[in-house]
Design an enzyme around this catalytic site. Structure first.
Site, PDB file in Angstrom:
ATOM      1  N   ASP A 494      -0.583 -17.909  -0.443  1.00 14.26           N
ATOM      2  CA  ASP A 494      -0.742 -16.461  -0.281  1.00 14.26           C
ATOM      3  C   ASP A 494      -1.452 -15.910  -1.535  1.00 14.26           C
ATOM      4  O   ASP A 494      -1.653 -16.640  -2.507  1.00 14.26           O
ATOM      5  CB  ASP A 494       0.669 -15.854  -0.146  1.00 14.26           C
ATOM      6  N   ASP A 570      -1.170  -8.429   5.696  1.00 11.06           N
ATOM      7  CA  ASP A 570      -0.069  -7.468   5.702  1.00 11.06           C
ATOM      8  C   ASP A 570      -0.315  -6.318   6.669  1.00 11.06           C
ATOM      9  O   ASP A 570      -0.655  -5.203   6.276  1.00 11.06           O
ATOM     10  CB  ASP A 570       0.166  -6.954   4.281  1.00 11.06           C
TER      11      ASP A 570
END
Ligand SMILES: *[C@@H]1O[C@H](CO)[C@@H](O)[C@H](O)[C@H]1NC(C)=O
Ligand SMILES: *[C@@H]1O[C@H](CO)[C@@H](O)[C@H](O)[C@H]1NC(C)=O
Ligand SMILES: *[C@@H]1O[C@H](CO)[C@@H](O)[C@H](O)[C@H]1NC(C)=O
Length: 903
Positions: A494, A570
């Site tokens: 990530d 996100d």
């Protein structure tokens, strides 16, 4: 981005993205300079500079300021590469992201013929295409069967900023030698070196690609708007319908045409902006060329795309198709495919920031068992580490990782842990110590170690551009280094744009320094690619190349498909983001990256139960299927809701599992053909133009159409059935519908719009157990959807052990099924080994066959197995909806059989 979240919460709202954090084209000096080019830049081929060789040509091109080196090479399979670099004597070397390609030097192809004329030079390729270099003004045209399909510099916007010695600043050069944005200065010690040109897609009704943007699938006109931006960024709660840059970039687009689709890969890893101008051939400047071939240039649609990159060179691959399958194969030859994933990765993944401790982990995965919901993978986000030091476990909450992992393994489940590229600056942390000692950390403009702020606080960043650092990184995944892990632990990379909380636009300073003297500005978009690629290599190596790794990455570039799955970052728990996920995933699939998904339920915020159910239903038919959520959201394991909600979620996940044999086969076929698994309509129905830009529905493979409910409180679901003279069957009711056409079905809580395309056969599990491993040898039902003529259907199945590389040595089975009308009174169902190199003998058998659209009245059915003495089969036939069901045919998938249906 929790700091921003805190600010938003203080303001009392949880609003969308803070646009102020990110640049517009106007705020980016090179983008502004390029966009301002509106009159011809005047490049022409230098007289007598053309040198022709076996595979292409070299020439010099110049305008009043600059002389450049042009190379045109023809590559195998209708692909042409056009390179424009500085001429000899450049002050600096320009960066090329060649690792993104499968082979640093793609295979060239000998040209068939070349012809030099006074004003043009023509190359006739072995594949029968033509490349025409026009000398003045400079332009390169591409022809397929005498029709022009693409052109570089037709609008004469070629603009190339050669490196130069620093002289007195003039106004015109504002931003050329330094640039300040929001108090952060980009020192630009080498000045600007941007490049840009226009590429025309002649005849293209739509252009698709250049992910990642939260936008419609068909790229829109940017004239009165911002260009699409490709610059890998950590964008907090991104907006829908926006050309803003997101986490990854694939500078590839395809212009779609009934007969002549064309792809263009712009191989450049620097910040890039793309303007799209839908026009017609006459206005697009190609009147004469189109006149030669077609009648009215006024009526020939055209899209001009203008690419501007901050540095690097112009390196364009034009793939000349002409059919959709050709386009995907040609792109795959350049940038590769996703190798067959481990089967578990196609199951359901449960994640959250964060599962608190080992007890929590245990309760969650046992909760799936208790509630009879399939699950393959449990995920651990950043809090599982020892204070954000990756490759470690928190000493209190995850004190016994071996135990936790063993517990998952015993239930045939896997663990995924997060490993980010920022490294906690802590002299006691072994990763930091080693990386520092070995000089594997990115440096700043002043040659000190680059420092930024990220999850651990003060952080440094691995220089993944250094091949030795990559090897070292891979080594960190060895079981004796990454303590506590086993082969059942896979990895999530990530924050690898990279995210730098206090950096410009929340990323790394552009004047930071990487291996081999390149600046961060040169390599930015390929940084994450190198992280996930070396993670993948490390996972492969730790098992002596025996176990297939699974790696998820947020950042990506072209070529990322070879080593990672990606998700759309996100997103937010609202209906707009659910809808937005579909064009985003189609766009990634179009650009060659097939293993993609969006956080089910939405990362930020709390979905209501209806939205959550609908999201599970959509996610169940998308390649990567993971529920994930922010730490401030309410817990949302599927059983925490009303019974009808839990039931609907269970249903969606079980439906996913039932189709895994089909998904697995599609991934195998992707690796062979480059075709994505989640497909846009134009790929399957090029004859149905109105369907091309569809971005609420999609195909899984060539047989299954999916339309989830995407509207709140929907009473009805309307579904478009694409194609011409096709027949479609409602998956549940078997009801047949012709295409093109539309149908409305009631949108009940468990409704997922699913249609089975006539002419295809889909294998599906008859019953679903709770993990892919337990389902691995379960019997299947063969769904046969007879075509519109009533005489044919076919399909495939791929099987192997689901986890190792032994399929590379022949331990696999790839078989086909065919339904055929032999004559008026006989229809047959047969299977056949499609690949004799595959030696895998599986025990998987067919326990049911369903024939939809059986327009005959079967009197008896029997099966011939090896011994050729037929056995009678029991069947049922429904005269109202023409469905024939054969129970227990006693046939094995990988042993030949023939079933005769007499009528
Ligand atoms: C022709 O030129 C290309 C491009 O520079 C080069 O890669 C190739 O090797 C050359 N071919 C031959 C036969 O010299
Ligand atoms: C579940 O059932 C309840 C009671 O009938 C209803 O109010 C609710 O809307 C249903 N949930 C969903 C997600 O449809
Ligand atoms: C299935 O049939 C189609 C149409 O005839 C054919 O193009 C395709 O190759 C067949 N697929 C297989 C796997 O045999």
């Amino acid at each position: 981005m929790w700091r921003l979240l805190v600010v938003c919460l203080l303001l009392g709202t949880l609003e969308a993205v803070d646009r102020q954090n990110f640049k517009t084209c106007d705020q980016s000096s090179f983008c502004k300079r390029h966009r301002a080019v509106t009159s011809p830049t005047g490049y022409e081929v230098v007289q007598d500079s053309i040198k022709i060789n076996d595979t292409g040509l070299h020439a010099l091109i110049k305008n009043k300021d600059t002389t450049l080196k042009l190379t045109i090479v023809t590559l195998q399979d209708s692909t042409v590469r056009v390179l424009i670099d500085e001429n000899e004597g450049a002050l600096r070397k320009r960066y090329q992201p060649l690792e993104a390609l499968v082979e640093r030097e793609p295979k060239q192809q000998k040209v068939k013929k070349t012809k030099e004329e006074a004003s043009v030079t023509k190359i006739l390729t072995t594949d029968g295409n033509r490349v025409v270099l026009q000398h003045k003004p400079f332009r390169v045209d591409f022809y397929v069967k005498d029709k022009i399909v693409s052109s570089i510099n037709a609008k004469e916007t070629l603009h190339f900023e050669a490196f130069k010695k620093k002289v007195l600043l003039t106004d015109r050069e504002k931003g050329f030698w330094e640039e300040t944005w929001k108090d952060i200065k980009d020192t630009k010690p080498h000045g600007s070196s941007s490049v840009g040109v226009d590429i025309a897609f002649v005849g293209a009704k739509h252009v698709f690609g250049i992910p990642e943007h939260a936008e419609s699938y068909s790229l829109r006109d940017t004239k009165a708007y911002e260009p699409y931006r490709l610059y890998n960024l950590d964008v907090f709660e991104y907006e829908t319908n926006s050309p803003m840059a997101l986490y990854g970039s694939i500078p590839y687009l395809v212009g779609v045409h009934q007969k002549r689709s064309v792809g263009a890969l712009w191989l450049n890893a620097a910040e890039t902006w793309v303007d799209i101008d839908p026009t017609t051939a006459d206005k697009g400047g190609l009147t004469k060329e189109v006149l030669d071939a077609e009648t009215k240039p006024r009526q020939v649609p055209q899209h001009n795309a203008r690419f501007y990159s901050e540095s690097g060179l112009i390196d364009v691959f034009i793939t000349l198709g002409p059919q959709p399958n050709d386009i995907f194969r040609q792109l795959a030859a350049l940038t590769g495919v996703t190798p067959l994933p481990p089967a578990f990765a196609l199951g359901y993944h449960q994640s959250r920031w964060n599962y608190k401790d080992q007890k929590d982990v245990k309760e969650v995965h046992e909760g799936f068992v208790k509630n009879d919901i399939p699950l393959d993978v449990l995920w651990l986000d950043i809090e599982h580490t020892d204070k954000k030091a990756y490759f470690t476990f928190d000493k209190d909450n995850f004190a016994k990782p071996e135990e936790m992992i063993k517990d998952l393994s015993e239930q045939n489940r896997k663990l995924v842990t997060i490993v980010d590229p920022h490294i906690k600056k802590d002299s006691k942390y072994y990763i930091y110590k080693e990386a520092k000692k070995l000089k594997y950390l990115v440096k700043d403009a002043k040659d000190a170690i680059y420092e930024g702020n990220c999850w651990p606080g003060d952080s440094t960043y691995i220089d993944f551009l250094n091949p030795k650092a990559r090897k070292w990184w891979s080594d960190q995944f060895a079981f004796d280094k990454y303590k506590g892990t086993s082969k059942d632990v896979h990895i999530w990379n990530d924050m690898n744009e990279p995210s730098v909380f206090n950096g410009p636009e929340i990323t790394m300073h552009k004047d930071a320094k990487h291996h081999d003297g390149f600046e961060h500005r040169d390599v930015h978009n390929v940084y994450g690619f190198h992280q996930h690629s070396s993670t993948f290599e490390g996972l492969k190596a730790r098992s002596n190349n025996e176990v297939r790794p699974f790696v998820l990455s947020r950042s990506f570039f072209t070529g990322s498909q070879r080593t990672a799955a990606v998700w759309t970052g996100d997103n937010k728990a609202d209906w707009a983001h659910l809808k937005q996920s579909i064009p985003m995933l189609l766009s990634l699939s179009t650009a060659g990256l097939p293993f993609v998904g969006a956080d089910v339920g939405g990362f930020f915020g709390n979905p209501d139960e209806e939205l959550l159910v609908r999201w599970y239903q959509a996610g169940a038919f998308q390649p990567f299927f993971r529920g994930h959520s922010h730490q401030d959201t309410k817990r949302r394991e599927p059983w925490l809701f009303a019974a009808n909600t839990t039931d609907a979620i269970r249903n969606a996940i079980k439906t996913r599992y039932a189709f895994i044999p089909y998904w697995y086969t599609l991934f195998y076929e992707h690796a062979k053909t480059g075709k994505p698994v989640m497909r846009p309509f134009w790929m399957e129905f090029i004859e149905d133009e109105p369907s091309w830009d569809e971005d609420r529905q999609w195909m899984v493979g060539n047989g299954l159409l999916v339309k989830p409910v995407l509207e709140e409180k929907a009473k009805e679901l309307s579904i478009y059935l694409p194609g011409k003279r096709q027949v479609w069957y409602d998956w549940e009711t078997h009801k047949a519908r012709p295409s093109p056409g539309a149908v409305q079905i009631p949108a009940e809580l468990n409704t997922i719009g699913l249609y089975h395309r006539g002419g295809t056969i889909i294998p599906k599990l008859s019953e679903v157990k709770l993990t892919t491993k337990e389902n691995h040898e379960q019997p299947i039902t063969l769904y046969i959807a007879v075509n519109q003529k009533g005489d044919f259907a076919n399909g495939t199945i791929y099987l192997d052990d689901g986890e190792s590389y032994s399929y590379e040595k022949g331990d696999y089975a790839y078989w086909g099924f065919t339904f055929k009308r032999e004559h008026d009174y006989l229809h047959t169902i047969t299977n056949k080994n499609l690949d004799k190199n595959g030696k895998f003998d599986s025990d998987v058998y067919i326990d049911k066959i369903v024939i939809r659209g059986a327009k005959f009245y079967p009197r008896n059915a029997h099966i011939f197995l090896d011994d050729f003495s037929p056995e009678d089969l029991d069947f049922e036939f429904n005269r109202e909806n023409f469905v024939m069901e054969i129970a227990n045919p006693g046939a094995f998938v990988t042993r030949e059989f023939r079933i005769d249906l007499h009528s």
